[in-house]
Scaffold this motif. Structure first.
Motif, mmCIF file in Angstrom:
data_model
loop_
_atom_site.group_PDB
_atom_site.id
_atom_site.type_symbol
_atom_site.label_atom_id
_atom_site.label_comp_id
_atom_site.label_asym_id
_atom_site.label_seq_id
_atom_site.Cartn_x
_atom_site.Cartn_y
_atom_site.Cartn_z
ATOM 1 N N PHE A 1 1.493 -9.149 2.605
ATOM 2 C CA PHE A 1 2.300 -8.579 3.682
ATOM 3 C C PHE A 1 3.087 -7.351 3.254
ATOM 4 O O PHE A 1 3.734 -6.710 4.080
ATOM 5 C CB PHE A 1 3.284 -9.632 4.209
ATOM 6 C CG PHE A 1 4.113 -10.268 3.135
ATOM 7 C CD1 PHE A 1 5.231 -9.636 2.617
ATOM 8 C CD2 PHE A 1 3.770 -11.510 2.622
ATOM 9 C CE1 PHE A 1 5.985 -10.213 1.605
ATOM 10 C CE2 PHE A 1 4.514 -12.106 1.616
ATOM 11 C CZ PHE A 1 5.623 -11.444 1.110
ATOM 12 N N CYS A 2 3.072 -6.989 1.975
ATOM 13 C CA CYS A 2 4.054 -6.054 1.423
ATOM 14 C C CYS A 2 3.471 -4.676 1.109
ATOM 15 O O CYS A 2 2.378 -4.557 0.542
ATOM 16 C CB CYS A 2 4.656 -6.658 0.156
ATOM 17 S SG CYS A 2 6.022 -5.695 -0.526
ATOM 18 N N VAL A 3 4.237 -3.625 1.422
ATOM 19 C CA VAL A 3 3.816 -2.251 1.176
ATOM 20 C C VAL A 3 4.303 -1.709 -0.169
ATOM 21 O O VAL A 3 3.880 -0.634 -0.592
ATOM 22 C CB VAL A 3 4.328 -1.296 2.289
ATOM 23 C CG1 VAL A 3 3.766 -1.681 3.642
ATOM 24 C CG2 VAL A 3 5.865 -1.281 2.331
ATOM 25 N N VAL A 4 5.193 -2.440 -0.849
ATOM 26 C CA VAL A 4 5.852 -1.900 -2.038
ATOM 27 C C VAL A 4 4.880 -1.408 -3.116
ATOM 28 O O VAL A 4 5.069 -0.322 -3.674
ATOM 29 C CB VAL A 4 6.859 -2.917 -2.614
ATOM 30 C CG1 VAL A 4 7.317 -2.508 -4.013
ATOM 31 C CG2 VAL A 4 8.062 -3.031 -1.698
ATOM 32 N N PRO A 5 3.826 -2.167 -3.463
ATOM 33 C CA PRO A 5 2.925 -1.656 -4.499
ATOM 34 C C PRO A 5 2.281 -0.317 -4.140
ATOM 35 O O PRO A 5 1.913 0.456 -5.025
ATOM 36 C CB PRO A 5 1.851 -2.758 -4.617
ATOM 37 C CG PRO A 5 2.537 -3.991 -4.136
ATOM 38 C CD PRO A 5 3.434 -3.518 -3.024
ATOM 39 N N PHE A 6 2.157 -0.043 -2.841
ATOM 40 C CA PHE A 6 1.524 1.197 -2.394
ATOM 41 C C PHE A 6 2.524 2.338 -2.253
ATOM 42 O O PHE A 6 2.161 3.506 -2.363
ATOM 43 C CB PHE A 6 0.813 0.965 -1.054
ATOM 44 C CG PHE A 6 -0.118 -0.215 -1.078
ATOM 45 C CD1 PHE A 6 -1.342 -0.141 -1.733
ATOM 46 C CD2 PHE A 6 0.227 -1.408 -0.473
ATOM 47 C CE1 PHE A 6 -2.199 -1.228 -1.774
ATOM 48 C CE2 PHE A 6 -0.621 -2.508 -0.506
ATOM 49 C CZ PHE A 6 -1.828 -2.424 -1.158
ATOM 50 N N THR A 7 3.802 2.008 -2.000
ATOM 51 C CA THR A 7 4.809 3.056 -1.806
ATOM 52 C C THR A 7 5.658 3.309 -3.044
ATOM 53 O O THR A 7 6.242 4.384 -3.187
ATOM 54 C CB THR A 7 5.743 2.701 -0.629
ATOM 55 O OG1 THR A 7 6.391 1.445 -0.900
ATOM 56 C CG2 THR A 7 4.959 2.590 0.673
ATOM 57 N N ARG A 8 5.740 2.329 -3.947
ATOM 58 C CA ARG A 8 6.557 2.489 -5.155
ATOM 59 C C ARG A 8 5.752 2.399 -6.445
ATOM 60 O O ARG A 8 6.300 2.559 -7.522
ATOM 61 C CB ARG A 8 7.685 1.450 -5.166
ATOM 62 C CG ARG A 8 8.806 1.780 -4.186
ATOM 63 C CD ARG A 8 9.990 0.845 -4.356
ATOM 64 N NE ARG A 8 11.135 1.305 -3.590
ATOM 65 C CZ ARG A 8 12.070 2.123 -4.050
ATOM 66 N NH1 ARG A 8 11.993 2.586 -5.280
ATOM 67 N NH2 ARG A 8 13.081 2.494 -3.285
#
Length: 470
Positions: free
Chosen positions: A190-197
């Motif tokens: 569900f998380c975007v963090v690996p792609f944005t950070r």
């Protein structure tokens, strides 16, 4: 910072504008205004950005109307967060028509995800800067001043901003964040963090200890060590032939002074170790409080989320925490209505909540984020009204738990670090106890930044009420 809440948590909380740092007497030729949205990491990043801009002659202002540069440090974790930022950008676009030379920029996770859309399609901003590119801000601002669209959203495998001393924005002078790592290797669906950070990388232990020491020497009495997953902190010191884990780092920061409180966020259940729990037990100044996101109480849903643990495993982790740290405060994150979630899955979540009895929870309905594994693999098939109904049930249960938790503390005495004047009364002060619960008590002659013993006499679902005792 996190406070005790008894309502649905909104990760896209209203952005906070910066204030000039207390004691800063430098003369600045230009002014910048920054709003931060989302997680604690974003607010810490804004302090890094402020430090970079100060060196370029920009001073902070609370008033966007007098700023030469407006920056929005953004969050992509929920659709509502992005809607809020887009609305603000539209407002600033109107301002630009009457302000020659006025620049607007987007930082953070939305910058990484929606760069082309902001710059070319909607023409809302002049510059777009990703979380790993803040060092290039001065050059990007120069480029934008010439009328060019400036962009840098490249992710890094090394950047930790370890050498930059953050400017403490909106600081109470008592508590501060210290970033210990950036990025995330966990691919939660569900998380975007690996792609944005980007990928996970740990900051060197020396710069962390130096920053925490400097804060203490300047009057701060609490630091929160920040990371997307602090328990996976890992620093190899080749000079000393030493490997420092998160437990080791906790010990080193705690050794700065017994008067410096240590908190940390966030822990992934799969990574928090007994070594961390025993370090907390050994040091009185490492607070007995752990944020342990469960997300769902259903093993089937946890597998779809790629959380890498089962409900039974998670419950055993809760048991272990309570075994080693009997008085530990426990908080969590919960998502309702994830893809294919059934009523049985939902009941499993309520059952885990009953088991853990969280003191604090951040609860929200599932919001599909483009580019995530869930968006590519699964259909967002739970009706919105079902998501909201399940969320309401989760919130209602949590409110009961928080009230019960608060009621159990009535009659007890806690050490409280005073953070300031209560928002509700100038005659009262507030602080937090070891378990991160907000405590309010009469002001008397007590001062911000000092420790007092407070006996709890009453409570609400979100606040302990008491008086100072000798």
């Amino acid at each position: 910072m996190l406070e005790i809440v008894d309502k649905t948590h909104d990760e896209s909380r209203q952005g906070e504008a910066v204030a000039p740092q207390a004691g800063d007497t430098r003369v600045y030729t230009k002014k910048f205004y920054i709003e931060s949205y989302g997680c604690q990491m974003n607010f810490n990043d804004s302090e890094i950005v402020a430090s970079i801009l100060n060196k370029e002659g920009f001073g902070a202002t609370r008033n966007a109307e007098e700023a030469d540069l407006v920056l929005l440090n953004t969050c992509s974790i929920r659709e509502k967060a992005e809607q809020t930022v887009r609305k603000r950008l539209t407002e600033f676009k109107k301002t630009k028509k009457n302000r020659p030379g006025f620049l607007v920029g987007v930082l953070g996770c939305m910058a990484e995800r929606l760069k082309a859309q902001f710059l070319e399609q909607e023409k809302l901003v002049d510059l777009v800067v990703g979380p790993d590119a803040y060092r290039t801000l001065p050059a990007l601002i120069e480029e934008a001043e010439t009328g060019q669209k400036a962009i840098n959203v490249l992710l890094s495998r090394e950047e930790t901003y370890a050498d930059i001393s953050p400017v403490r924005l909106n600081s109470n002078g008592v508590t501060a964040f210290v970033s210990i790592m950036r990025g995330c290797n966990n691919m939660c669906a569900f998380c975007v963090v690996p792609f944005t950070r980007g990928r996970e990388r740990s900051r060197d232990q020396y710069s962390i200890i130096a920053e925490a020491t400097d804060l203490f020497e300047n009057g701060y009495r609490e630091v929160t060590l920040l990371g997307q997953n602090v328990d996976s902190y890992y620093f190899v010191d080749e000079q000393k032939d030493e490997t420092v884990t998160f437990a080791g780092l906790l010990e080193k920061v705690a050794a700065i002074s017994p008067l410096l409180r240590i908190r940390f966020s966030t822990s992934h259940p799969k990574d928090i170790t007994d070594d961390v729990l025993f370090a907390m037990a050994r040091h009185e100044n490492i607070c007995n409080y752990i944020h342990l996101p469960v997300q769902s109480g259903s093993t089937r849903i946890l597998q779809l989320m790629n959380r890498t643990y089962t409900r039974e495993w998670y419950m055993k982790k809760v048991d272990r925490i309570r075994e080693i740290l009997p008085d530990c405060g426990l908080s969590t994150d919960i998502i309702t209505g994830f893809c294919t979630e059934t009523e049985e899955d939902h009941q499993d979540t309520l059952a885990v909540m009953e088991y853990a009895h969280y003191d604090l929870a951040y609860m929200f309905a599932y919001s599909e984020r483009p580019g995530t594994l869930a968006a590519r693999r699964y259909q967002d098939d739970v009706p919105e009204e079902v998501k909201k109904r399940r969320l309401a049930e989760v919130v209602a249960l949590h409110r009961r738990h928080t009230l019960e938790s608060m009621q159990q503390d009535v009659g007890k005495t806690f050490s409280v670090l005073i953070e300031g004047v209560s928002k509700r009364s100038e005659d009262d002060l507030f602080g937090r106890n070891d378990q991160n619960k907000v405590v309010v008590f009469p002001k008397g002659n007590h001062q911000k930044g000092t420790y007092v013993k407070v006996k709890i006499e009453a409570c609400t679902a979100g606040t302990l009420l008491g008086k100072v005792v000798d």
